[in-house]
Design a protein around this motif. Structure first.
Motif, PDB file in Angstrom:
ATOM      1  N   TYR A 101       0.886  -1.280   0.054  1.00 25.33           N
ATOM      2  CA  TYR A 101      -0.066  -0.151   0.143  1.00 25.33           C
ATOM      3  C   TYR A 101       1.034   1.324  -0.036  1.00 25.33           C
ATOM      4  O   TYR A 101       1.957   1.140   0.549  1.00 25.33           O
ATOM      5  CB  TYR A 101      -0.775   0.040   1.459  1.00 25.33           C
ATOM      6  CG  TYR A 101      -1.868  -0.981   1.552  1.00 25.33           C
ATOM      7  CD1 TYR A 101      -3.231  -0.891   1.099  1.00 25.33           C
ATOM      8  CD2 TYR A 101      -1.434  -2.030   2.007  1.00 25.33           C
ATOM      9  CE1 TYR A 101      -4.145  -1.899   1.257  1.00 25.33           C
ATOM     10  CE2 TYR A 101      -2.311  -3.287   2.311  1.00 25.33           C
ATOM     11  CZ  TYR A 101      -3.677  -3.061   1.891  1.00 25.33           C
ATOM     12  OH  TYR A 101      -4.613  -4.064   1.897  1.00 25.33           O
ATOM     13  N   LEU A 102       0.287   2.405  -0.457  1.00 22.93           N
ATOM     14  CA  LEU A 102       1.068   3.672  -0.338  1.00 22.93           C
ATOM     15  C   LEU A 102       0.064   4.154   0.777  1.00 22.93           C
ATOM     16  O   LEU A 102      -0.997   4.523   0.820  1.00 22.93           O
ATOM     17  CB  LEU A 102       0.798   4.497  -1.766  1.00 22.93           C
ATOM     18  CG  LEU A 102       1.805   3.945  -2.660  1.00 22.93           C
ATOM     19  CD1 LEU A 102       1.360   4.863  -4.108  1.00 22.93           C
ATOM     20  CD2 LEU A 102       3.071   3.727  -2.557  1.00 22.93           C
ATOM     21  N   ALA A 103       0.607   4.652   1.757  1.00 22.92           N
ATOM     22  CA  ALA A 103      -0.024   5.373   2.939  1.00 22.92           C
ATOM     23  C   ALA A 103      -0.213   6.874   2.665  1.00 22.92           C
ATOM     24  O   ALA A 103       0.770   7.798   2.594  1.00 22.92           O
ATOM     25  CB  ALA A 103       0.750   5.243   4.147  1.00 22.92           C
ATOM     26  N   ALA A 104      -1.461   7.330   2.902  1.00 23.08           N
ATOM     27  CA  ALA A 104      -1.739   8.745   2.793  1.00 23.08           C
ATOM     28  C   ALA A 104      -1.705   9.172   4.248  1.00 23.08           C
ATOM     29  O   ALA A 104      -1.443   8.539   5.150  1.00 23.08           O
ATOM     30  CB  ALA A 104      -3.137   8.856   2.362  1.00 23.08           C
ATOM     31  N   SER A 105      -1.828  10.707   4.224  1.00 21.50           N
ATOM     32  CA  SER A 105      -1.558  11.294   5.644  1.00 21.50           C
ATOM     33  C   SER A 105      -2.516  10.912   6.725  1.00 21.50           C
ATOM     34  O   SER A 105      -2.246  10.555   7.853  1.00 21.50           O
ATOM     35  CB  SER A 105      -1.783  12.749   5.448  1.00 21.50           C
ATOM     36  OG  SER A 105      -0.596  13.073   4.742  1.00 21.50           O
ATOM     37  N   ASP A 106      -3.732  10.354   6.250  1.00 21.96           N
ATOM     38  CA  ASP A 106      -4.720  10.151   7.390  1.00 21.96           C
ATOM     39  C   ASP A 106      -4.893   8.232   7.357  1.00 21.96           C
ATOM     40  O   ASP A 106      -5.852   7.789   7.743  1.00 21.96           O
ATOM     41  CB  ASP A 106      -6.148  10.502   7.072  1.00 21.96           C
ATOM     42  CG  ASP A 106      -6.748  10.404   5.343  1.00 21.96           C
ATOM     43  OD1 ASP A 106      -5.842   9.977   4.641  1.00 21.96           O
ATOM     44  OD2 ASP A 106      -7.902  10.599   5.050  1.00 21.96           O
ATOM     45  N   CYS A 107      -3.771   7.751   6.968  1.00 28.14           N
ATOM     46  CA  CYS A 107      -3.607   6.222   6.827  1.00 28.14           C
ATOM     47  C   CYS A 107      -3.611   5.705   8.300  1.00 28.14           C
ATOM     48  O   CYS A 107      -3.176   6.244   9.100  1.00 28.14           O
ATOM     49  CB  CYS A 107      -2.486   5.561   6.440  1.00 28.14           C
ATOM     50  SG  CYS A 107      -2.239   3.968   6.390  1.00 28.14           S
ATOM     51  N   GLN A 108      -4.563   4.780   8.479  1.00 31.99           N
ATOM     52  CA  GLN A 108      -4.718   4.231   9.942  1.00 31.99           C
ATOM     53  C   GLN A 108      -4.508   2.847   9.952  1.00 31.99           C
ATOM     54  O   GLN A 108      -5.015   2.121   8.965  1.00 31.99           O
ATOM     55  CB  GLN A 108      -6.267   4.471  10.345  1.00 31.99           C
ATOM     56  CG  GLN A 108      -6.779   5.620  10.666  1.00 31.99           C
ATOM     57  CD  GLN A 108      -5.715   6.659  11.697  1.00 31.99           C
ATOM     58  OE1 GLN A 108      -5.431   6.313  12.740  1.00 31.99           O
ATOM     59  NE2 GLN A 108      -5.028   7.795  11.198  1.00 31.99           N
TER      60      GLN A 108
END
Length: 151
Positions: A101-108
């Motif tokens: 996965y690529l993690a976005a800033s709001d990745c949980q």
């Protein structure tokens, strides 16, 4: 033929498991400048997302870039930020596979037995590949600077 570029540099993360990054934004801006100066990619063909980028923003940018902006063009996607590997075990065969996965800033994320479990706002590489395969591009270069250290 001029190129089109989607450049993403994420340095701010809201997850307890993903530390903020100090160089992603500068790397993204430097790459954008490199493309403009030497890569036949005018400034108005570059979409730059940097700092804090939500999962929704990243998804929309990828969709718009691949299906509209770069359609039938030479395209470059550059991502600098966190990546996540999630191991999954088939309960029937016990085979283990990994999903990236690529993690976005709001990745949980959460952890289960020292393994990452993706909850929200991480973009599966498999989904990006499917989107690319369904898009009409002249050519595509994808550069991922997405570490998963600490995993």
């Amino acid at each position: 033929m001029a190129r089109y570029a989607l450049i993403v540099g994420i340095e701010t993360y809201n997850s307890q498991y993903l530390q903020d990054l100090s160089k992603s934004v500068n790397d993204a801006k430097d790459f954008a400048q490199l493309l403009e100066d030497y890569g036949n990619c005018p400034r108005n063909h570059i979409t730059l997302l940097s700092g804090q980028v939500t999962g929704d923003e990243l998804i929309q940018a990828l969709k718009t870039f691949l299906s509209e902006q770069a359609k039938n063009q030479d395209a470059i996607i550059y991502f600098s930020g966190h990546g996540v590997l999630e191991k999954q075990q088939d309960p029937l065969t016990d085979e283990v596979s990994q999903k990236g996965y690529l993690a976005a800033s709001d990745c949980q994320l959460s952890k289960k037995e020292n393994q990452w479990v993706v909850k929200d706002n991480a973009i599966p590489l498999e989904s990006i590949t499917k989107l690319i395969n369904n898009t009409e591009l002249s050519s595509l270069i994808v550069i991922l600077d997405a570490c998963h250290s600490g995993a």
